[in-house]
Design an enzyme around this catalytic site. Sequence first.
Site, PDB file in Angstrom:
ATOM      1  N   ARG A 165     -13.485 -33.969 -33.141  1.00 19.36           N
ATOM      2  CA  ARG A 165     -12.346 -34.468 -32.364  1.00 19.36           C
ATOM      3  C   ARG A 165     -11.451 -33.299 -31.966  1.00 19.36           C
ATOM      4  NH1 ARG A 165      -8.137 -39.260 -34.084  1.00 19.36           N
ATOM      5  NH2 ARG A 165      -7.815 -37.986 -35.947  1.00 19.36           N
ATOM      6  N   ASP A 446      -1.681 -39.306 -41.999  1.00 22.30           N
ATOM      7  CA  ASP A 446      -1.890 -38.229 -41.039  1.00 22.30           C
ATOM      8  C   ASP A 446      -0.815 -38.340 -39.965  1.00 22.30           C
ATOM      9  OD1 ASP A 446      -2.670 -40.283 -39.355  1.00 22.30           O
ATOM     10  OD2 ASP A 446      -4.764 -39.657 -39.209  1.00 22.30           O
TER      11      ASP A 446
END
Length: 533
Positions: A165, A446
């Site tokens: 990613r 996160d």
Amino acid sequence: MSLALPSGIAIDAPIHPGYESILTAEALELLARLHRAFEPRRRELLRLRAERQARFDAGEMPDFLPDTRHIRDDGQWKIAPLPPALECRRVEITGPVEAKMIINALNSGADSYMADFEDSNSPKWENQIQGQINLYKAIRRDLSFRNEAGKQYRLNDKTATLQIRARGWHLDEKHVRVDGERVSGGIFDFALAFFHNAREQIARGAGPFYYLPKLESHLEARLWNDIFLMAQDHIGLPRGTIKATVLIETVLATFEMEEILFELREHSAGLNAGRWDYIFSCIKKFRKNKDFCLANRSAITMEVPFMRAYALALAQACHKRGAPAIGGMSALIPIKDDPAANDKALEGVRHDKRRDASDGYDGGWVAHPGLVGIAMEEFVKVLGDRPNQWNKQVSGTFGPRNWLDFRPEQPITEAGLRNNINVGIHYLGSWLAGNGCVPIHNLMEDAATAEISRSQVWQWVVSPKGVLDDGRKITPERVRAMIAEELETVRATIAARNEDTATYEQAAKIFAEMSLTPDYPEFLTLPLYEAME
């Protein structure tokens, strides 16, 4: 150490030993070519985001695009066939690109590992380049790690399929300039990983595969598709070699899921339900709407009506177009030294993956290797020996009526407010110190979950509905007082682990600024990145 840089490229960051293996002239030439061709379009798309946000602030609400109705109505088109390595994705594990995490994730027994340069990674220069080095070695089965106690970590013979990613369109790589302009963080991450590893991945039968975050429109997907075309042509690979999964983690992308699949159809590997950023996106996009105010984060589960409709619509769109549908992250993690709490957490993961599998999803995410087995069990119960359930069609009609029905609005509690402040300070302090994936209060946090924390505080302050269940209005003064109190709580927690608390006062200051400013900041990572060395 210095590098021989191609014309027009400047790097304003330390070049440590080993970096020259990634920052080669040939790789940087690809980066420069992509930047020169596509940076104007990236900037234009970001400008269009801002224009659209202004319309939402004025009261407009999203709907399906009339100009792309023919794509949605055409029942014949499908995405291109997928390679065998992407047919089975029942469990995907995610995490940052540090060596130990990469090894543990690839060895975890998951079908796939998404190596993350974005939300679970703090984008310090050293993290970005060392992450590229780590992936280069991992792809060639040459990555190892030894911890302080002398324990050695090595890759197994059989490992999970690697997907990577890159950063979203809104993020720059501030240390690298082409012709005097900062480069896109996403193009930087992609170009280096692709140039160095694509042929090796093909030779090993699994890649190059990517995840694309934070897209808000099919035009943003088209930009990635055109980048893929140029990159493949640049190194002489057939078009369609790259496969990419798009995270549907903005409320606007929900209205264009089929169009996004269509734009990337030659390169598509399906869609993923990025649930945490999705909640953040809902708050961000409709922040000026006085009738919209979400309850405590813990109350916004995948089973509340607007989240349930979004999840089912994603699976429907994917299977209609022959594409994989991948469920989102369960933030729960195993809990040491508390069997009862651990059992509750594990049952939460089971419930989450059982629902995904039963709804028709082909796989789902976990954040910890210890959860791979549980998630796998739930998908196997539904799928049996099948690698996926692409042929399962999801019934129902979904649209604005479902996706914009933002409930529940209650409860909003002092405990929920304090938790948002505590998590926000704790995470931002860790992020500034270089760690973007942080276990806090038995959840893996996160950037996406931190965004929810600060966004909810901002919303509760400005909204007339931002009232605690005991009748007290959430005010800037009340939030400031709690920030001071929660900062001390976080510092005590960090100090008890004998870890450095130096970044947490700055984190609390940034959290206060972003939670209490009248003008809502688009992403907390933007000012944080500028504050980072």
